[in-house]
Scaffold this motif. Structure first.
Motif, short mmCIF file in Angstrom:
data_model
loop_
_atom_site.label_atom_id
_atom_site.label_comp_id
_atom_site.label_asym_id
_atom_site.label_seq_id
_atom_site.Cartn_x
_atom_site.Cartn_y
_atom_site.Cartn_z
N THR A 39 0.85 -1.19 0.00
CA THR A 39 0.00 0.00 0.00
C THR A 39 0.88 1.23 0.00
O THR A 39 1.85 1.31 0.76
CB THR A 39 -0.88 0.00 1.26
N THR A 40 0.52 2.17 -0.85
CA THR A 40 1.21 3.46 -0.84
C THR A 40 0.24 4.52 -0.35
O THR A 40 -0.86 4.65 -0.91
CB THR A 40 1.72 3.83 -2.24
N VAL A 65 3.93 -0.94 3.73
CA VAL A 65 3.27 0.36 3.62
C VAL A 65 4.34 1.35 3.21
O VAL A 65 5.36 1.49 3.91
CB VAL A 65 2.63 0.80 4.96
N ILE A 66 4.12 2.00 2.10
CA ILE A 66 5.05 3.03 1.64
C ILE A 66 4.39 4.36 1.93
O ILE A 66 3.27 4.63 1.50
CB ILE A 66 5.33 2.89 0.14
N THR A 76 9.47 3.12 3.91
CA THR A 76 8.78 1.85 3.72
C THR A 76 8.74 1.08 5.02
O THR A 76 9.74 0.99 5.72
CB THR A 76 9.49 1.01 2.63
N PHE A 77 7.59 0.52 5.35
CA PHE A 77 7.39 -0.18 6.61
C PHE A 77 6.83 -1.58 6.34
O PHE A 77 6.00 -1.76 5.47
CB PHE A 77 6.41 0.59 7.50
N ALA A 82 4.12 -1.61 10.79
CA ALA A 82 2.87 -0.85 10.67
C ALA A 82 1.94 -1.16 11.84
O ALA A 82 1.32 -0.27 12.41
CB ALA A 82 2.18 -1.19 9.35
N LYS A 83 1.86 -2.42 12.22
CA LYS A 83 1.01 -2.80 13.35
C LYS A 83 1.49 -2.13 14.62
O LYS A 83 0.71 -1.61 15.41
CB LYS A 83 1.05 -4.32 13.55
N MET A 84 2.80 -2.15 14.83
CA MET A 84 3.33 -1.59 16.07
C MET A 84 3.04 -0.08 16.15
O MET A 84 2.56 0.41 17.16
CB MET A 84 4.84 -1.84 16.18
#
Lengths: 166, 409
Positions: A39-40, A65-66, A76-77, A82-84
């Motif tokens: 996802t960006t 996730v960008i 970028t993750f 991203a959850k954290m």
């Protein structure tokens, strides 16, 4: 010193992943995603992020996730990162907003580990992005999702076996 | 704080600790604490406390307990505070339910203090509210060291108080067993074993030590383990040695499943979810805000600018950090004089005023701790020849100086 990062041998034999399980009573059935997403999210105005694109990938572990800010800088993750951030940071903070936005799209299914309702168009940068995500990533995720009873083992498996004592 | 008591130098009351034999550790099943990389973990010295020092530390534990519980209960229903405490939104219903329904269901925790020795004031550093370690050292190793040394033990009723507390809590259901679970670390397994033995002694029921990944968690039915093919054990009580914050941040589905089971009263978990509030170091900032200038508390804030004396030194700490990881000690507002790495570099932080620890001639800094079950019931101590106590610290057995002063807690 007390070295607290030793691994107990038994942990190496732990089985991971979802499993059906029955103990003689009915359980709810949920659908869980089996493929991932890149996802960006793009900052469209100061602090306001929208989903620019969502592209399916085969493995959930390859989900990313960008985040692109107003200056065009990108970070970028991974899914875990991203959850954290989404769980620790205030969703209205500078740190939390990109992930809140990503979670409003199909990436939210990955963060919750279950399929949900079609994301609303307002989460996307424009209608074209929404339609593309729905027909591409959304369709692919739904077609590959699988049903499971709500029972799971393997929590904590595959992670660091550091001590959690304080 | 120790009052009307001549300051006793740490160096003057260190005595040689007898070295326990390998076969003794093996017999106790505690080889881990004395062999290999941990060979130097148990200090070769015993620290003797003055009776007034021991009394003051125990009282400080009880006072700190009251302060933090009051702050936690207030904060549990304030969204702004919950966010700053690091409690994600999805986790708040369980935490609030736990406050309202499990407030008295506390099994064991441990306060860490600076000072309390050498005339230094006792200052609360933090509370290990969720997964308090040092249990094997305090309940098994320390008593043996003191016994062999022929010294009088510092207050240590941990086992008896834990059993009494466990009987009060009455953990088990007649139709389910108890699981003592951890993530696989040998130290954690030993710690949870102490609690498993307490469960057995308090007649909670069959108690198994099972690693978390091996448990099958069904949010509608409960927690299960396949002990052998086709033979499933159903657990209605969980003694866990993984933190609630770990579940909330790294395994939200685990949190969700446990929340459903706990709130449906199909599972009891020790320690209950409200202890996540006391485990969060951010609660210390609110404790300071609610009790400004309390002599037991260190000024703590979310920004160094919020401290009354930032130039006097402060420690930057991750809110859910452990084992001294990812700490920074800053002096004069900008000089980082000590720093540790670790697994807690992400996430919110707090800033706590730097406190003095009693220090010996070899530059060991001594950290006193009290166990709460839930009242103060034991003292233990760690030391390290560094500004930050991390897993390079040594466990120091505690004795009591033989003075003509009676102990009252």
């Amino acid at each position: 010193m007390l070295r607290k990062h030793l691994i107990l041998p038994a942990l190496l034999t732990v089985g991971l992943g979802l499993t059906t399980f029955s103990c003689g009573s009915d359980s709810d059935t949920v659908e869980v995603p089996t493929e991932g997403l890149v996802t960006t999210v793009k900052e469209v105005s100061t602090g306001d992020f929208k989903i620019e694109s969502e592209v399916p990938v085969s493995n959930i572990a390859d989900s990313r996730v960008i985040v692109e800010d107003l200056g065009g800088n990108r970070d970028t993750f991974t899914l875990d990162e991203a959850k954290m951030v989404s769980q620790v940071a205030d969703p209205d903070s500078r740190a939390g907003r990109p992930f809140r936005s990503a979670g409003m799209g199909y990436f939210g299914f990955l963060m919750l580990s279950r399929m949900g309702r079609t994301p609303s168009a307002g989460a996307y940068i424009n209608n074209g992005a929404h339609q593309s995500a729905t027909s591409n990533a959304g369709s692919s995720m739904r077609n590959s999702a699988r049903s499971t009873t709500r029972s799971k083992s393997g929590f904590g498996g595959g992670k660091s076996t550091r001590s959690f004592g304080g | 704080m120790v009052e009307n008591q001549p300051a006793l130098s740490v160096d003057d009351r260190l005595t040689d600790a007898p070295r326990l034999k390998d076969r003794w550790f093996k017999k106790q099943g505690l080889d881990y604490y004395a062999q290999g990389e941990n060979e130097e973990y148990l200090a070769d010295e015993i620290l003797s406390l003055g009776p007034d020092e021991a009394t003051a530390a125990m009282r400080a534990g009880d006072e700190a307990w009251d302060i933090l519980r009051t702050t936690a209960r207030k904060s549990a229903f304030m969204d702004g505070r919950l966010a700053a405490l690091g409690v994600p939104e999805f986790a708040r219903p369980l935490v609030q339910w736990s406050v309202e329904n499990e407030w008295d269901n506390f099994l064991v925790g441990r306060f860490d203090f600076a000072g309390g020795i050498d005339g230094l004031p006792l200052k609360l550093i933090e509370f290990n509210a969720d997964t308090a370690s040092l249990l094997p050292e305090t309940t098994v190793i320390q008593p043996e060291v003191i016994r062999k040394a022929g010294l009088k033990a510092a207050p240590n009723d941990l086992l008896a108080t834990l059993e009494s507390n466990a009987r009060r809590l009455g953990g088990g259901r007649s139709d389910t067993a108890i699981v003592a679970t951890h993530m696989g670390s040998e130290d954690d397994s030993h710690n949870v074993d102490v609690l498993a033995k307490i469960s057995t002694a308090a007649k909670w029921g069959r108690t198994d030590n099972v690693m978390l990944p091996d448990l099958e968690i069904n949010p509608d039915e409960g927690v299960f383990y396949e002990a052998r093919s086709g033979k499933w054990i159903h657990y209605g009580t969980m003694i866990k040695f993984f933190p609630w914050d770990f579940a909330a941040i790294e395994e939200p589905e685990l949190w969700e499943y446990l929340a459903e089971l706990v709130m449906a009263k199909k599972l009891r978990v020790f320690n209950p979810a409200w202890t996540m509030l006391l485990q969060s170091k951010a609660l210390l900032a609110y404790a300071w805000e609610d009790n400004p200038s309390h002599p037991l508390l260190l000024p703590t804030a979310f920004d160094p600018a919020g401290l009354p004396r930032p130039l006097a030194g402060y420690v930057r700490k991750p809110v859910f950090g452990r084992m001294g990881e990812n700490l920074e000690i800053v002096m004069n507002g900008r000089n980082v004089v000590a720093k540790t790495e670790g697994d807690y570099s992400n996430g919110p932080v707090i800033y706590q005023e730097y406190a003095e620890f009693a220090t010996d001639r070899d530059k060991h800094r001594y950290q006193l701790s009290t166990y709460q079950a839930p009242t103060a019931c034991a003292l233990c101590c760690r030391r390290q020849d560094d500004m930050i106590i991390d897993d390079d610290g040594e466990f120091v057995s505690l004795a009591l100086l033989k003075e003509k002063v009676s102990l009252r807690f």
